[in-house]
Scaffold this motif. Structure first.
Motif, PDB file in Angstrom:
ATOM      1  N   HIS A 137       0.860  -1.192   0.000  1.00  0.00           N
ATOM      2  CA  HIS A 137       0.000   0.000   0.000  1.00  0.00           C
ATOM      3  C   HIS A 137       0.888   1.231   0.000  1.00  0.00           C
ATOM      4  CE1 HIS A 137       0.700  -0.727   4.303  1.00  0.00           C
ATOM      5  NE2 HIS A 137       0.232   0.467   4.608  1.00  0.00           N
ATOM      6  N   HIS A 163       1.308   3.846   2.130  1.00  0.00           N
ATOM      7  CA  HIS A 163       1.865   4.518   3.312  1.00  0.00           C
ATOM      8  C   HIS A 163       3.390   4.491   3.269  1.00  0.00           C
ATOM      9  CE1 HIS A 163      -2.152   3.683   5.608  1.00  0.00           C
ATOM     10  NE2 HIS A 163      -2.208   4.754   4.834  1.00  0.00           N
ATOM     11  N   ASP A 166       5.796   3.999   5.280  1.00  0.00           N
ATOM     12  CA  ASP A 166       6.594   2.914   5.864  1.00  0.00           C
ATOM     13  C   ASP A 166       6.475   1.612   5.057  1.00  0.00           C
ATOM     14  OD1 ASP A 166       3.883   2.992   6.948  1.00  0.00           O
ATOM     15  OD2 ASP A 166       4.483   1.430   8.358  1.00  0.00           O
ATOM     16  N   HIS A 167       5.863   1.681   3.862  1.00  0.00           N
ATOM     17  CA  HIS A 167       5.747   0.520   2.968  1.00  0.00           C
ATOM     18  C   HIS A 167       6.201   0.868   1.557  1.00  0.00           C
ATOM     19  CE1 HIS A 167       3.656  -1.885   6.008  1.00  0.00           C
ATOM     20  NE2 HIS A 167       3.387  -0.674   6.464  1.00  0.00           N
ATOM     21  N   HIS A 212      -7.091  -2.298   5.551  1.00  0.00           N
ATOM     22  CA  HIS A 212      -6.224  -1.175   5.894  1.00  0.00           C
ATOM     23  C   HIS A 212      -6.475  -0.090   4.855  1.00  0.00           C
ATOM     24  CE1 HIS A 212      -2.674   0.238   8.067  1.00  0.00           C
ATOM     25  NE2 HIS A 212      -2.114   0.614   6.925  1.00  0.00           N
ATOM     26  N   ASP A 258      -0.109  -4.457   5.937  1.00  0.00           N
ATOM     27  CA  ASP A 258      -0.736  -3.902   7.142  1.00  0.00           C
ATOM     28  C   ASP A 258      -2.173  -4.360   7.112  1.00  0.00           C
ATOM     29  OD1 ASP A 258       1.506  -2.511   7.929  1.00  0.00           O
ATOM     30  OD2 ASP A 258       0.647  -0.516   7.615  1.00  0.00           O
TER      31      ASP A 258
HETATM   32 NI    NI Z   1      -0.104   1.371   6.610  1.00  0.00          NI
END
Ligand code: NI
Ligand code: MN
Length: 230
Positions: free
Chosen positions: A48, A50, A52-53, A108, A141
């Motif tokens: 996804h 975000h 941190d990904h 998520h 996530d």
């Molecule tokens: Ni996330």
């Protein structure tokens, strides 16, 4: 398949000679001491948008002439000009670089931050990567959801990479249930201890997992590799 934990939700895989990097959160990842130049992926998978990904996905794809694959709406929300991309969707299986990759649901959100601020980027996902040594499930996530025990379990999960951090994703208690429903032979916990709200006692998780389910826990420190072979 050789699995290397790079910290947080980032994993490098070597599958029959193909280098796959999942959720390449490298340069800002407090758990990863490697440089971008330490990576040479053929294929980058993102669960996804975000930060941190998605991390350094665009830069790494460009630098290594790697294929960038993800949920189609996520790829459309970003500027991928000049990149080789594969945008597929939930329930689909794509053969990329000769490896069969199933995109499976995750509960998520997904956004990307662009020039005009935050933009919605479709739905988050997980992946099941098929290999004769055992199939690998990266849950992304996600919250715990019942289809793990039906739709995803059918894919014969040798190893499940499960978030246990709580707060942004499921926590340890739900990850135990996920492992049980998935009938995963091995579980590698991820997405914990990186930030203050997701601190967890991973040794306690390991004890609970091995006493209450049939899964074995494989704890990997950032930078550590392990060969999945059933
Ligand atoms: Ni996330
Ligand atoms: Mn996350």
């Amino acid at each position: 398949m050789i699995i290397t934990f790079e910290g947080h939700a980032c994993f490098s895989l070597l599958v029959r000679g193909v280098n796959i990097l999942i959720d390449p959160y490298i340069s800002d990842n407090p758990q990863c001491n490697k440089e971008l130049s330490d990576f040479n992926p053929d294929l980058i998978l993102v669960t996804h948008g975000h930060h941190d990904h998605l991390g350094d996905a665009l830069e790494l794809a460009k630098a290594n002439d790697a294929t960038l694959a993800g949920q189609v709406d996520l790829l459309q929300a970003m500027d991928t000009t000049g990149l080789r991309t594969v945008g597929f969707n939930l329930g689909g299986c794509a053969t990329i670089c000769g490896v069969r990759i199933n995109m499976v649901p995750a509960w998520h959100g997904s956004t990307v931050i662009g020039a005009n601020g935050v933009r919605y980027a479709g739905v988050a996902c997980g992946y099941v990567i098929e290999d004769e040594d055992g199939n690998l499930y990266h849950a992304g996530d996600t919250a715990l959801f019942g289809d793990m025990g039906t739709v995803i379990q059918r894919l014969n999960i040798g190893c499940a990479l499960l978030p246990i951090g709580d707060f942004f994703t499921m926590g340890p208690r739900d990850a135990l249930t996920a492992a049980h429903w998935l009938k995963a032979k091995y579980v590698v916990p991820m997405h914990y201890d990186t930030f203050a709200p997701i601190q967890q006692d991973v040794n306690e998780f390991r004890r609970e997992l091995e006493s209450r389910t049939d899964s074995k826990c494989k704890l990997l420190a950032p930078g550590e590799s392990w060969e999945l072979k059933l």
